[in-house]
Motif scaffolding. Structure first.
Motif, short mmCIF file in Angstrom:
data_model
loop_
_atom_site.label_atom_id
_atom_site.label_comp_id
_atom_site.label_asym_id
_atom_site.label_seq_id
_atom_site.Cartn_x
_atom_site.Cartn_y
_atom_site.Cartn_z
N TYR A 151 0.81 -1.21 0.00
CA TYR A 151 0.00 0.00 0.00
C TYR A 151 0.85 1.27 0.00
N MET A 171 1.74 1.72 -3.58
CA MET A 171 0.53 2.01 -4.34
C MET A 171 0.14 3.48 -4.19
N ILE A 215 2.53 5.60 -6.19
CA ILE A 215 2.24 5.56 -7.63
C ILE A 215 1.04 6.46 -7.95
N ILE A 216 0.01 6.37 -7.10
CA ILE A 216 -1.18 7.17 -7.35
C ILE A 216 -0.85 8.67 -7.25
N LEU A 247 0.93 9.74 -10.34
CA LEU A 247 0.02 9.87 -11.48
C LEU A 247 -0.85 11.13 -11.35
N LEU A 248 -1.22 11.45 -10.12
CA LEU A 248 -2.01 12.67 -9.92
C LEU A 248 -1.19 13.91 -10.30
N ARG A 277 0.96 13.98 -12.62
CA ARG A 277 0.92 14.04 -14.09
C ARG A 277 -0.38 14.69 -14.57
N LEU A 278 -1.46 14.38 -13.85
CA LEU A 278 -2.75 14.94 -14.25
C LEU A 278 -2.85 16.43 -13.90
N LYS A 293 -2.71 11.92 -20.09
CA LYS A 293 -3.67 12.07 -18.98
C LYS A 293 -4.57 10.84 -18.89
N TYR A 341 -3.79 7.91 -19.81
CA TYR A 341 -2.93 6.85 -19.28
C TYR A 341 -2.85 6.94 -17.75
N ALA A 342 -2.69 8.18 -17.28
CA ALA A 342 -2.60 8.38 -15.83
C ALA A 342 -3.90 8.00 -15.14
N ILE A 343 -5.03 8.40 -15.75
CA ILE A 343 -6.34 8.07 -15.14
C ILE A 343 -6.53 6.54 -15.11
N LEU A 354 -4.28 4.24 -15.08
CA LEU A 354 -3.39 3.61 -14.08
C LEU A 354 -3.88 3.85 -12.66
N ILE A 355 -4.44 5.03 -12.42
CA ILE A 355 -4.98 5.31 -11.08
C ILE A 355 -6.14 4.36 -10.79
N ALA A 377 -4.75 0.97 -10.12
CA ALA A 377 -4.09 0.88 -8.81
C ALA A 377 -5.12 0.77 -7.69
N LEU A 378 -6.21 1.53 -7.83
CA LEU A 378 -7.26 1.46 -6.81
C LEU A 378 -7.92 0.08 -6.82
N TYR A 431 -6.58 -2.66 -7.85
CA TYR A 431 -5.62 -3.66 -7.39
C TYR A 431 -5.49 -3.64 -5.86
N GLY A 432 -5.54 -2.43 -5.32
CA GLY A 432 -5.49 -2.29 -3.86
C GLY A 432 -6.65 -3.02 -3.21
N ASN A 433 -7.81 -2.90 -3.83
CA ASN A 433 -9.00 -3.58 -3.32
C ASN A 433 -8.88 -5.10 -3.52
#
Lengths: 356, 323
Positions: free
Chosen positions: A324, A327, A330-331, A334-335, A337-338, B11, B13-15, B17-18, B21-22, B24-26
Motif C-alpha cells: 500500500y 501504491m 504511484i497514485i 500519477l495525480l 501528471r494529471l 492524462k 494513461y494516468a487516469i 493507471l490510477i 491501482a485502486l 488492485y489495492g482492493n
C-alpha cells in the motif's frame, strides 16, 4: 369404499405393476424389478427426524459402479414384500451373493469395517470403550456414496474413459455378457484414485472443516491450512499427481481405511515417519529427511501457536505496508501528471510582484 | 495539435493507471488479510429466519434440524469421472447417485406452506404420492371439478414461473434420460367460451397467497383460522384416487394423450392387467422363488415350506387371496 380397502388396492396396484408392468428396461441384477418404482425421480418422504429420504435410483449411474453386480436384496435384506415397509439401514458388512475370487469366499465389506474400527476413526478406544462424541465418528456413508468407475484408457497414451480398442482385445476371449467391460472398468479405475483429489479433500472437510467438530476434538483447522499449501493449489488447478489427504495420512501399501492418529508410532503422520511419507516413490523420492521438518499444517491460533501467530501478524503488516505504501506513491505520482501545477500552498500575490 | 494529443493520451494513461491501482489495492486486500486466526470459536448462536439457534451443544433438536436444513439447502455434489462430470443435488445420507438437479416448484400456491414433499399420512403410499407431486400439481388430485363449473382442462406449467408451457418433449425420451423431472407440472384449469385457458391457481391466486403470507403475522390466530378455511375452500375432502388415472377406461381423469404422453407410456400407466389385479387381489408378498441367492428356496430364516410357513407373509400361495 373403506379406507383400508383403498390402501389395500393401492398396495396391490404396485404389486401388480411388479408382476405385469415390467415393460421398462431392467438391469441384470434387478431381478425383482425394484426400479419399476425406484426409477421415479420424486419417490421420497420426510422421515420422523425431519430428514429428506429419497428413494430414487438412477439406473444409468448405478450401472457405472461396482455394485451393478450386486442384487438390490443383497444389501436391502429385510425387504420381503412389495410395497415394503421402511427398509432397515444397510449393513455393509453383510455377505452378498458375490464370491470374492481370490479366496472363494462370500464377498463382504467386513474387513474394511474392521480396519476402520482399529483406525483413528473407529468409535472405540484401545480398551474397547466408546469414545466421546460418538456422532462425530464416520460410518461408511459419511465418506462413501455409490462408488462410480473412473476407467482409463492406456491404448495410446493415458486418457480418461474406456479404450474401445483395448476392450475389444478382452472381448476376444471373454465375450459373455458384460464381463469384459465390467472387469476392464473395475481394474483400470483402481489403477488411479477412484475419486479426484478435490473430492477427497471435500469428504475429509465435511468433518475436519467443521468448527464445532474441531473444537469438540481439540483439532486444528487442517483443511484451511492444507488449502494454503502448494499441494492444494496444484490440485485446485486439476492436478492428480500432488498429494491429497490420503497420500500423507495413509501408510504406503496400507488401506485408506486405516488412518492412525499422529501419536501412533506407526502412523504416516507421526513426526518420526513424516520424512518416509514424503519420500515415497511417487513424491519426493530423493529428498532429505529435513524436507518435512516444518509444521505442515500451519495454524495461527494465538494460544496454541504464539510464534506462528505473531509471525503471521508481522508478515501481514510487512506485506500490507510495502504494497500500500508503493501504491499510494504511484497514485500520487500519477495525480501529479494529471495536475502538474496543483499546489496546496497559496499562489504568490501577482499585484505584490508587479509593484516590485 | 500533436502535442495536445500527446498530452491527452498521457492524462488518459494516468487516469487508467490510477483506476487500476485502486482496483488492485482492493483486489489484494483479502489476499493479504485473509490469513486470520483460523482457530475461531464457533459462533455461540446464529440467527436463522429471525430465530436464535444456539451452538451444537446447547441447541434443541428442532434448532439443530433447522440449522441442518439451512446448511444443506441448494447443496450440490460433483463427481468427476474423467470422461464425464456428474453434477447432482446433494441429499445427505442418500447413497445412490441421482445424477440430476431438481427444479423446484417456485410457483405452486399449496407448496408455499405444505412444502414439496407433503404426503406423510398413508405409510404404504406416501412416497408414491410424493413422487407424483414431482410433476403433478396438488390441485390436480385435491380439487375436483364441481357440478356447476364450466369445462376443465389440464396443461403443463413451468415450475419456475407458473406459465403454461407446451407438452415437455422429454415425455417421449427414454426413462433413463429424464423420467419425471421435466421442470414442469400438470395442473387443472378452466376453459372459457372463447377457448382460453386459465389455471385454477393462476397468477391472481399466487399473488393473493404471497400477499396473505406477508400480512399473516398481523392477523390474530382466530383470523388466521378463518383465512385458512377460505384458502382451502375448494379443496375436496377426498382426493382423486389412483384408479382415477391408472384405469383401463378410455377416459382417465388426466388425459395423458392430450398432455403429450406417447402410446407406450400411456399403456404403462393404464395397463389392463394392472387394473385387473388391483380389483382381484388383496395382498401381495414376494414369493421366495423370486429371491434367488438367499439360500434354500423356502427355508430362509427358519421359515417352513409352503403350507408349513411360520410366517405366512413369505408364502405367495397363502397370502394372495382371490376375492
Amino acid at each position: 369404499m373403506g379406507k383400508s380397502s383403498f390402501k389395500t388396492r393401492v398396495i396391490l396396484f404396485f404389486a401388480a405393476l411388479l408382476l405385469f408392468g415390467a415393460g421398462g428396461e431392467t438391469y441384470a441384477e434387478d431381478e425383482l424389478n425394484c426400479v419399476l418404482c425406484h426409477k421415479h425421480r420424486g419417490l421420497s418422504r420426510i422421515d420422523e427426524n425431519g430428514n429428506f429420504r429419497l428413494f430414487y435410483i438412477n439406473e444409468a449411474l448405478f450401472e457405472e459402479g461396482p455394485h451393478v453386480r450386486v442384487k438390490c436384496m443383497d444389501c436391502h435384506q429385510d425387504i420381503s414384500k412389495i410395497p415394503h415397509d421402511p427398509a432397515k439401514k444397510v449393513d455393509c458388512t453383510t455377505e452378498c451373493h458375490l464370491t470374492e475370487p481370490s479366496g472363494q469366499k462370500k464377498f463382504s465389506h467386513k474387513p474394511v469395517a474392521d480396519l476402520l474400527a482399529k483406525s483413528v476413526h473407529g468409535k472405540l478406544d484401545a480398551e474397547g470403550n466408546a469414545k466421546e462424541h460418538q456422532q462425530d465418528y464416520p460410518g461408511c456413508k459419511d465418506c462413501h456414496e455409490e462408488p462410480l468407475y473412473r476407467p482409463l484408457s492406456f491404448f495410446k497414451g493415458k486418457a480418461p474413459g474406456i479404450s474401445e480398442r483395448g476392450l475389444s482385445r478382452c472381448k476376444t476371449c471373454h465375450s459373455t455378457g458384460n464381463f469384459a467391460e465390467s472387469f476392464y472398468k473395475h481394474v483400470t479405475s483402481r489403477l488411479q484414485k477412484m475419486r479426484k483429489p478435490t473430492e477427497i479433500v471435500g469428504i475429509c472437510a465435511k468433518c475436519h472443516g467443521d468448527k464445532g467438530f474441531q473444537q469438540r476434538h481439540d483439532l486444528d483447522d487442517v483443511v484451511t491450512s492444507y488449502k494454503e499449501t502448494f499441494h492444494y493449489k496444484a490440485i485446485r488447478f486439476g492436478s492428480e499427481e500432488t498429494p491429497d489427504c490420503m497420500d500423507c495420512h495413509v501408510v504406503k501399501g496400507e488401506s485408506v481405511h486405516f488412518i492412525e492418529g499422529q501419536d501412533s508410532p506407526t502412523s504416516a503422520s507421526n513426526k518420526q515417519n513424516v520424512p518416509t511419507t514424503c519420500r515415497t516413490s511417487e513424491c519426493h523420492e530423493k529428498a532429505g529427511p529435513k524436507l518435512a521438518g516444518f509444521q505442515v499444517h500451519v495454524t495461527y491460533d494465538k494460544d496454541k501457536y504464539p510464534l506462528q501467530h505473531y509471525m503471521l501478524k508481522f508478515f501481514t503488516a510487512l506485506m500490507a505496508g510495502v504494497m500500500y505504501f508503493f501504491m499510494v506513491l504511484i497514485i500520487l505520482e500519477l495525480l501529479r501528471r494529471l495536475f502538474p501545477n496543483f499546489s496546496f500552498r497559496k499562489p504568490p500575490d501577482d499585484d505584490h510582484h508587479s509593484s516590485k | 495539435m500533436y502535442s495536445r494529443f500527446k498530452k491527452l493520451i498521457g492524462k488518459l494513461y494516468a487516469i487508467a493507471l490510477i483506476v487500476f491501482a485502486l482496483w488492485y489495492g482492493n483486489f489484494i486486500y483479502p489476499i493479504i488479510f485473509s490469513h486470520a486466526d483460523h482457530h475461531e470459536e464457533p459462533p455461540a448462536e446464529v440467527q436463522v429466519f429471525g430465530t436464535t439457534v444456539k451452538s451444537p451443544e446447547a441447541a434443541s433438536f428442532e434448532e439443530e434440524a433447522l440449522k441442518k436444513v439451512m446448511k444443506e439447502q441448494k447443496a450440490t455434489a460433483t463427481t468427476d469421472l474423467g470422461y464425464t462430470v456428474v453434477k447432482e443435488q446433494y441429499v445427505k445420507g442418500h447413497f445412490h447417485h441421482i445424477g440430476m438437479l431438481v427444479e423446484p416448484d417456485e410457483t405452486n400456491v399449496c407448496t408455499r406452506c405444505h412444502g414439496a414433499v407433503p404426503h406423510d399420512k398413508s405409510k404404504p403410499i406416501r412416497a408414491f404420492l410424493n413422487m407424483h407431486a414431482f410433476f403433478v400439481a396438488c390441485e390436480t388430485c385435491h380439487i375436483r371439478q364441481k357440478p356447476n363449473q364450466g369445462p376443465w382442462a389440464f396443461r403443463w406449467y413451468d415450475k419456475a414461473n407458473g406459465q403454461v408451457v407446451a407438452n415437455p418433449p422429454e415425455l417421449v425420451a427414454t426413462e433413463k434420460e429424464k423420467y419425471g423431472n421435466y421442470g414442469t407440472k400438470i395442473a387443472p384449469g378452466t376453459l372459457a367460451a372463447d377457448g382460453s385457458f386459465r389455471f385454477l391457481n393462476g397468477e391472481r391466486e399466487r399473488a393473493f397467497v404471497t400477499d396473505y403470507l406477508k400480512n399473516k403475522e398481523g392477523l390474530s390466530t382466530t383470523e388466521q383460522s378463518k383465512m385458512k378455511k377460505v384458502i382451502h375452500r375448494m379443496v375436496d375432502e377426498k382426493p382423486l384416487l389412483c384408479d382415477g388415472c391408472h384405469t383401463s377406461s378410455q377416459t382417465p381423469y388426466i388425459p395423458f394423450a392430450e398432455l403429450g404422453y406417447p402410446p407406450r407410456r400411456i399403456q404403462q400407466l393404464t395397463n389392463t392387467e394392472v387394473v385387473g389385479m388391483l380389483h382381484k387381489y388383496s395382498d401381495f408378498h414376494i414369493p421366495k422363488f423370486l429371491l434367488p441367492g438367499t439360500g434354500a428356496a423356502w427355508s430362509e430364516g427358519g421359515r417352513g415350506k409352503p403350507g408349513q410357513s411360520s410366517d405366512p407373509k413369505v408364502d405367495w400361495a397363502e397370502t394372495s387371496k382371490a376375492k
